[in-house]
Scaffold this active site. Structure first.
Site, PDB file in Angstrom:
ATOM      1  CE  LYS A   1      42.918  39.709  34.337  1.00  0.00           C
ATOM      2  NZ  LYS A   1      42.047  40.036  33.233  1.00  0.00           N
TER       3      LYS A   1
ATOM      4  NE  ARG B   1      36.149  42.188  36.265  1.00  0.00           N
ATOM      5  CZ  ARG B   1      36.897  41.374  37.000  1.00  0.00           C
ATOM      6  NH1 ARG B   1      38.198  41.401  36.907  1.00  0.00           N
ATOM      7  NH2 ARG B   1      36.318  40.508  37.820  1.00  0.00           N
TER       8      ARG B   1
HETATM    9  C1  9MG Z   1      35.974  38.307  35.416  1.00  0.00           C
HETATM   10  N1  9MG Z   1      37.158  38.880  34.798  1.00  0.00           N
HETATM   11  C2  9MG Z   1      38.447  38.648  35.157  1.00  0.00           C
HETATM   12  N2  9MG Z   1      39.269  39.332  34.352  1.00  0.00           N
HETATM   13  C3  9MG Z   1      38.484  40.009  33.469  1.00  0.00           C
HETATM   14  C4  9MG Z   1      38.732  40.872  32.394  1.00  0.00           C
HETATM   15  O1  9MG Z   1      39.968  41.167  32.009  1.00  0.00           O
HETATM   16  N3  9MG Z   1      37.694  41.392  31.725  1.00  0.00           N
HETATM   17  C5  9MG Z   1      36.419  41.072  32.078  1.00  0.00           C
HETATM   18  N4  9MG Z   1      35.412  41.625  31.364  1.00  0.00           N
HETATM   19  N5  9MG Z   1      36.116  40.243  33.091  1.00  0.00           N
HETATM   20  C6  9MG Z   1      37.140  39.725  33.764  1.00  0.00           C
END
Ligand code: 9MG
Length: 287
Positions: free
Chosen positions: A229, A263
């Site tokens: 990110k 994630r």
């Molecule tokens: C789809 N998506 C993209 N970034 C995300 C994040 O930080 N958390 C979750 N739950 N989904 C995300």
């Protein structure tokens, strides 16, 4: 840094009960044209499945499959287009793997079709606020990730504003929890996510990382997505492809501050980093 006192949760999702007494890694499978382009639908399905199998081999505990980009400024895709991207991938994976599958969508029709095809978790960046989304999850046994976002992916990074970002995110998540419970989605099926980068400036994202333990104390297992990110680039420099090391640091800090699921794009590196954390991390299995 102190370890956040680690409680162990049972997370009920589809036919699975995941014991979150060690950090779990959710691998990202984006079925979008920029990820698996050209060659038509059949080729992109095959490439997405191949990528998913690679993430499973690398140690992913869960796969998150998405057909619409949620990057800042990304254009929405039609319902039919999203369905045609994700459903064949879920069907193919369900036939060959027992790894829990998550569908990344805010659209109730996609939730229903994905659950029917074998998805176990709904990952909703809009926290079930679309008309019919709560019902789509309530009428199933899927788990759900309720994520905080200010604005929409099209506008969210224009000028995000909070008086107290941590308190406002906490308040939003608790509010959505109560709405979900009122619709008979039991708390064992619910994950919280502060939504890094979703309507948050660098200062807001850093404040949320610093106070992640207070979000973990809300009593629901925490999922965190910081992989590649912009905030990592703002801190450490580098474009998206150069954020692996910063992302590993973010995953380790998140888990030490109480996150149960991270994630990520880079599964193998994250699994290795989190093995080190898991070995030294005290877990209270009583809770
Ligand atoms: C789809 N998506 C993209 N970034 C995300 C994040 O930080 N958390 C979750 N739950 N989904 C995300």
């Amino acid at each position: 840094m102190q370890f956040h006192s680690q409680s162990s949760y049972q997370f009920h999702c589809g036919k699975y009960q995941l014991t979150l007494n060690r950090p779990h890694v959710m691998g990202i499978v984006n079925v979008t044209p920029d990820s698996f382009s050209d060659g038509g639908k059949f080729v992109s399905t095959n490439l997405a499945v191949e990528h998913a199998l690679k993430l499973i081999a690398e140690g992913a505990d869960i796969l998150d499959i998405g057909g619409e980009s949620t990057r800042p400024g990304a254009a929405p895709v039609s319902l039919d287009e999203e369905l045609s991207r994700v459903i064949p991938v879920i069907q193919a994976l369900r036939g060959i793997s027992t790894v829990p599958l998550s569908i990344d969508t805010y659209k109730p029709a996609v939730m229903r079709a994905a659950i029917a095809a074998g998805a176990d978790i709904v990952n909703d960046v809009r926290a079930l606020q679309e008309d019919g989304a709560i019902e789509a999850v309530a009428n199933s046994n899927a788990g759900v990730c309720l994520m905080h976002m200010q604005g929409t992916p099209q506008t969210m990074q224009l000028d995000p504003k909070y008086v107290d970002v941590v308190e406002e995110v906490k308040h939003f998540l608790m509010d959505r929890l109560h709405v979900a419970i009122a619709h008979r989605i039991v708390k064992e099926r619910i994950l919280f996510d502060p939504g890094f980068g979703f309507g948050k400036s660098t200062v807001h994202n850093i404040a949320l990382i610093q106070h992640l333990d207070s979000l973990a104390d809300l009593g629901q297992p925490l999922l965190v997505g910081l992989s590649r990110k912009a905030v990592l680039g703002q801190i450490a420099g580098g474009d998206e492809q150069q954020r692996l090391h910063a992302g590993l640091a973010a995953s380790v800090i998140s888990v030490m501050k109480g996150a149960k699921i991270v994630r990520v794009h880079d599964v193998k590196a994250t699994v290795d980093a989190l093995k080190v954390v898991a070995v030294v991390m005290p877990v209270n299995n009583e809770e």
